[in-house]
Write an enzyme that holds these catalytic residues in place. Structure first.
Site, short mmCIF file in Angstrom:
data_model
loop_
_atom_site.label_atom_id
_atom_site.label_comp_id
_atom_site.label_asym_id
_atom_site.label_seq_id
_atom_site.Cartn_x
_atom_site.Cartn_y
_atom_site.Cartn_z
N ASP A 279 -0.35 -14.63 22.99
CA ASP A 279 -1.26 -15.32 23.90
C ASP A 279 -2.33 -16.09 23.11
OD1 ASP A 279 -0.05 -13.99 26.25
OD2 ASP A 279 -0.88 -12.21 25.31
N HIS B 256 -1.99 -8.07 28.45
CA HIS B 256 -0.96 -9.10 28.22
C HIS B 256 -0.26 -9.30 29.56
CE1 HIS B 256 2.25 -11.48 26.60
NE2 HIS B 256 3.15 -10.59 26.95
#
Ligand code: NAD
Ligand code: LMR
Length: 328
Positions: free
Chosen positions: A159, A187
């Site tokens: 990410d 996440h």
């Protein structure tokens, strides 16, 4: 020659492992003077395909690859393991959220946590990649009594990399010009990529990207939804970029973080930023000498605090969903 480091990779016949294993065996992760004993753990149905993966690894004739052991036995899989990369689990399909996988994947991490506690080396470190990785990591950690909480990590580096790439494209710079880009929380589609504390060429992002509406809107949404976008395009979830992020995570955890930067990884909270102790949450992290700590006094601002709270709420919700897998 050093003695071999034992590295266990689960889901070794899967797509992420296919990109990950040669890079571990080549010395890219643990150093060019560090021989590696690779333990490849799969479930029975994956063992035939794993045979082919082992053949290919052998055919690479990596100078640092001491030996390979393929197994479906949990105790053998984690015997003497120094680093465990827990990738093996079911990926989501289009239309699913990662937390929809908890019912299938959560229990995998009970047995793996127990087996790590029984068999791994004293200096074991674990990176969980299999989704939903924060909560799977929590499950494994709670089922591995005796292993310090500081050894457990879940991957949010992908990410971070996605956020850097998106900012660089918008700002017309290179992703290497971007530092201090922290992912906060889970996440998942609630993660918060913190553009307010990130820097571009040591200046605030706003100097290069004055379009605050884009930062608060499409930027965050696109990073949160990037995994789904890849599934939509490929019909399969990210693999090469996930393997690369796993490599960068382990390298960053073992290295000394530059004083003017940090990296993103989910670790057990020590209570920082009001996050309940022990919850596996992504923070800005600095590492040195194998010890990783949460960077203190980062000012999230009003907008960031609201975003962080939303992703924390989801982590608590996921923890409640797997309460029966968490020993008291
Ligand atoms: P894949 O289906 O290609 O491979 C998974 C492998 O795991 C399969 O070979 C399967 O047999 C094996 N497996 C299943 N249960 C197992 C168990 N109990 N023990 C050992 N092996 C087991 O999937 P993939 O694309 O490699 O993805 C693996 C996981 O990583 C998925 O959960 C995916 O969602 C996740 N992922 C996480 C991130 C992240 O940023 N954290 C990024 C990409 C993918
Ligand atoms: C990703 O971020 O690409 C992975 O977590 C896979 C997924 O399900 O999105």
């Amino acid at each position: 020659m050093k003695s071999p480091l034992v590295v266990t990779v689960t889901g070794a016949a899967g797509q992420i492992a296919y990109s990950l294993l040669p890079r571990i065996a080549s010395g890219e992760v643990f150093g060019e003077d560090q021989p590696i004993l690779l333990r490849l753990l799969e479930i029975e149905p994956g063992m035939k395909s794993l045979e082919g993966v082992v053949m290919e690894l052998n055919d690479c004739a990596f100078p640092l690859l001491d030996s390979i052991e393929a197994t479906s036995n949990l105790n053998n899989g984690f015997d003497g393991t120094n680093w465990a990369l827990l990738v093996g689990s079911v990926p989501r399909k289009a239309g699913m959220e990662r937390k929809d996988l908890l019912g299938i994947n959560g229990k995998i991490f009970v047995g793996q946590g127990e087996a790590i506690a029984r068999n791994a080396a004293e200096d074991i470190n674990v990176l969980v990649v299999g989704n939903p990785c924060n909560t799977n990591c929590l499950i494994a950690m709670k089922n591995a009594p005796g292993i310090p909480q500081s050894r457990w990590h879940a991957m949010t580096r992908l990410d971070e990399n996605r956020a850097k790439s998106a900012l660089a494209q918008k700002a017309g710079c290179h992703s290497r010009d971007i530092t201090r880009l922290a992912i906060w929380g889970n996440h998942s589609s609630t993660l918060y990529p913190d553009f307010e504390n990130a820097l571009i060429n040591s200046d605030p992002v706003s100097k290069y990207i004055p379009d605050r509406a884009w930062l608060e809107g499409d930027f965050i949404k696109d990073v949160q939804q990037r995994g789904a976008a890849i599934i939509g395009a490929r019909g399969l979830s990210s693999a090469k970029s996930a393997a690369h992020a796993a490599i960068e995570t382990v390298r960053s955890l073992r290295a000394t973080t530059p004083a003017d930067d940090w990296h993103s990884v989910a670790i057990a909270s020590d209570g920082s930023y009001g996050v309940e102790e022990g919850l596996i949450c992504s923070f800005p992290i600095r590492s040195s000498g194998g010890i990783s700590t949460i960077v203190q006094d980062v000012d999230l601002g009003e907008f960031g605090k609201i975003k962080f709270q939303a992703t924390l709420n989801e982590l608590l919700e996921e923890r409640a969903m797997v309460a029966e897998l968490l020993p008291k």
